[in-house]
Design an enzyme around this catalytic site. Structure first.
Site, PDB file in Angstrom:
ATOM      1  N   ASP A 106     -63.487  -3.820  19.078  1.00  0.00           N
ATOM      2  CA  ASP A 106     -64.660  -3.589  19.881  1.00  0.00           C
ATOM      3  C   ASP A 106     -65.773  -4.429  19.014  1.00  0.00           C
ATOM      4  O   ASP A 106     -65.810  -3.925  17.927  1.00  0.00           O
ATOM      5  CB  ASP A 106     -65.060  -2.119  19.922  1.00  0.00           C
ATOM      6  CG  ASP A 106     -66.109  -2.037  20.908  1.00  0.00           C
ATOM      7  OD1 ASP A 106     -66.669  -3.024  21.387  1.00  0.00           O
ATOM      8  OD2 ASP A 106     -66.601  -0.699  21.154  1.00  0.00           O
ATOM      9  N   ASP A 140     -66.342  -8.227  24.967  1.00  0.00           N
ATOM     10  CA  ASP A 140     -66.304  -7.790  23.550  1.00  0.00           C
ATOM     11  C   ASP A 140     -65.157  -6.743  23.355  1.00  0.00           C
ATOM     12  O   ASP A 140     -65.223  -6.247  22.225  1.00  0.00           O
ATOM     13  CB  ASP A 140     -67.748  -7.533  23.367  1.00  0.00           C
ATOM     14  CG  ASP A 140     -68.031  -6.150  23.904  1.00  0.00           C
ATOM     15  OD1 ASP A 140     -67.536  -5.949  24.816  1.00  0.00           O
ATOM     16  OD2 ASP A 140     -69.121  -5.566  23.146  1.00  0.00           O
ATOM     17  N   GLU A 141     -64.273  -6.449  23.906  1.00  0.00           N
ATOM     18  CA  GLU A 141     -63.495  -5.410  23.686  1.00  0.00           C
ATOM     19  C   GLU A 141     -61.988  -5.623  24.447  1.00  0.00           C
ATOM     20  O   GLU A 141     -61.939  -6.110  25.639  1.00  0.00           O
ATOM     21  CB  GLU A 141     -64.234  -4.115  24.564  1.00  0.00           C
ATOM     22  CG  GLU A 141     -63.291  -2.840  24.214  1.00  0.00           C
ATOM     23  CD  GLU A 141     -64.165  -1.581  24.914  1.00  0.00           C
ATOM     24  OE1 GLU A 141     -63.590  -0.520  24.744  1.00  0.00           O
ATOM     25  OE2 GLU A 141     -65.031  -1.872  25.704  1.00  0.00           O
TER      26      GLU A 141
END
Length: 457
Positions: A11, A105-106
């Protein structure tokens, strides 16, 4: 559950805000808020420096300004965020063929599928190397969680924030999970948490102690049984790569319930635009528009409209969403809004342009005398410069907009790899000032031509 912590969850830390800080040297170490900057805007991401003041995602920007008036409030640059995301996902792909992106983003990564030895030490080494590689390639930081299941890996990455690594060793799952709020379990939202709270269940340990039969009684068979399995540490969900999305959607939860109908309409239109941005980024189009409205009491309804054909036209999606909202009573207060597009197809907007051009070539010509007269020329509208956008000046070089108003625009001239730059105030119609593409976060090779023109003095 695996016997080794070989499921990795990455993350990125305060992703949008961190990209802006990496891109703008003058903002490093300072509070940054990314999102809608108008009076009805909503925060998308806040840097950790802004979070100290209580600023959070999904908060009204007006409230964020009251809490942190000295922060830099910037409009999102999704194109740059997507470019940085591709770099990060490429690094994940080097670890394993099984990478499951959850957002820009993960992502989850199955390290065993990539040949990592199934031991805690080997997994930790891979995680630490990944964090170093991400920093070297992007200048950004990411938090890594390692565990024997997806649920625990995600919990571990939350514990690792910011810029850390947490490994949950096999055999310690229940010890780690027990004291946590039941909201830590995937699938437990506000409504489920409230149902459990009324039954005296607030932690994961209490959820496990309640037993499967009681949870099924409270929540129904599927939800209750699934929740009991997760609360007792049993999560055998695999990492699934290349998932074929059936829909594209976005949603926002508001810090305060929206009761003003105009504000609700505005937020829905903004969500429709964000949804189409994601749709186009995926090279898809869709024919069914869906809206989601959650009321103050957590009751949720959805409405949908199927179009005559697939589209990725923002105006079409926005207008369909507005029509759907017409039949929804929002006077009591709206806690959450969402817009989605389903029934996806694979053609992109470029294909539509090609079809339109082809149709124009084959259409019969209109006689000259029947052609409408050209419209009268309207005076050009003043140029608008949104805070945070990239610009280039013929004399001063690359920079970004700090603000504008009263016919003036304030620009800080700097690059991601320069020292903090000088601020200049110019006319909004300065002919030497032009919009520009974002510069890369990492400086170009010494023999490469410099992007964006000469550096600022």
């Amino acid at each position: 559950m695996r016997g080794a912590p070989t499921i990795l969850h990455l993350d990125m830390d305060a992703f949008y805000a961190s990209v802006e800080q990496a891109s703008k040297p003058s903002l490093r170490g300072k509070p940054v808020v990314v999102g809608g900057i108008g009076p009805r805007g909503v925060v998308a991401t806040a840097s950790y420096e802004a979070r100290v003041f209580g600023v959070r995602s999904a908060m009204a920007t007006a409230q964020a300004r009251r809490l942190c008036p000295n922060a830099a409030y910037l409009t999102p640059r999704f194109g740059l965020y997507q470019e940085v995301s591709r770099t990060v996902m490429r690094l994940l792909g080097e670890l394993s063929p099984l990478v499951e992106p959850l957002s820009l983003d993960e992502a989850f990564v199955d390290l065993e599928a990539g040949g990592t030895e199934p031991t805690a030490d080997a997994a930790r080494r891979v995680g630490e190397r990944l964090r170093r590689d991400i920093r070297a390639a992007t200048g950004l930081t990411g938090s890594v969680g390692l565990a024997g299941s997806k649920m625990l890996a995600k919990i571990a990455s939350e514990e690792a924030k910011p810029d850390g690594l947490v490994l949950i060793a096999p055999g310690t799952e229940l010890e780690v999970l027990g004291p946590m709020s039941v909201r830590a379990i995937p699938g437990v939202g506000p409504a489920t948490a409230e149902t459990l709270r009324r039954a005296g269940i607030t932690t994961v340990a209490e959820t496990a102690e309640a037993g499967e039969a009681e949870l099924v009684r409270l929540l129904g068979k599927a939800h209750g049984a699934g929740l009991y399995a997760l609360a007792t540490g049993h999560d055998d969900r695999p990492v699934v790569a290349e998932r074929d999305a059936k829909s594209v959607s976005v949603e926002d939860t508001f810090a305060e319930d929206l009761t003003d109908r105009t504000r609700v309409q505005y937020e829905l239109a903004r969500l429709a635009e964000r949804c189409v941005q994601r749709l186009r980024a995926a090279g898809r189009s869709g024919r069914t528009v869906v809206i989601k409205v959650r009321s103050y009491d957590f009751s949720t309804l959805t409405r949908s409209e199927t179009l005559r054909g697939p589209t990725d036209d923002v105006a079409v999606v926005r207008e369909a969403a507005a029509r759907l909202l017409d039949g929804v009573d929002t006077t009591a207060g709206v806690r959450l809004l969402g817009v989605g597009v389903s029934g996806l197809a694979d053609y992109t907007q470029e294909d539509l342009f090609a079809q339109a051009a082809s149709a124009a070539r084959t259409a019969p010509e209109t006689p000259a005398e029947a052609a409408p007269p050209p419209p009268a020329e309207a005076p050009p509208a003043p140029r608008r410069w949104s805070p945070g956008v990239d610009v280039h000046h013929a004399e001063y070089g690359p920079g970004w907009v700090q603000g504008s108003g009263l016919g003036r625009v304030t620009v800080r001239f700097e690059t991601p790899w320069s020292a903090p730059g000088r601020v200049r105030t110019l006319s909004v119609d300065d002919p030497a000032l032009e919009p520009a593409e974002p510069l890369p976060l990492i400086p170009p090779a010494p023999d490469a031509p410099e992007a964006g023109g000469p550096a600022a003095a």
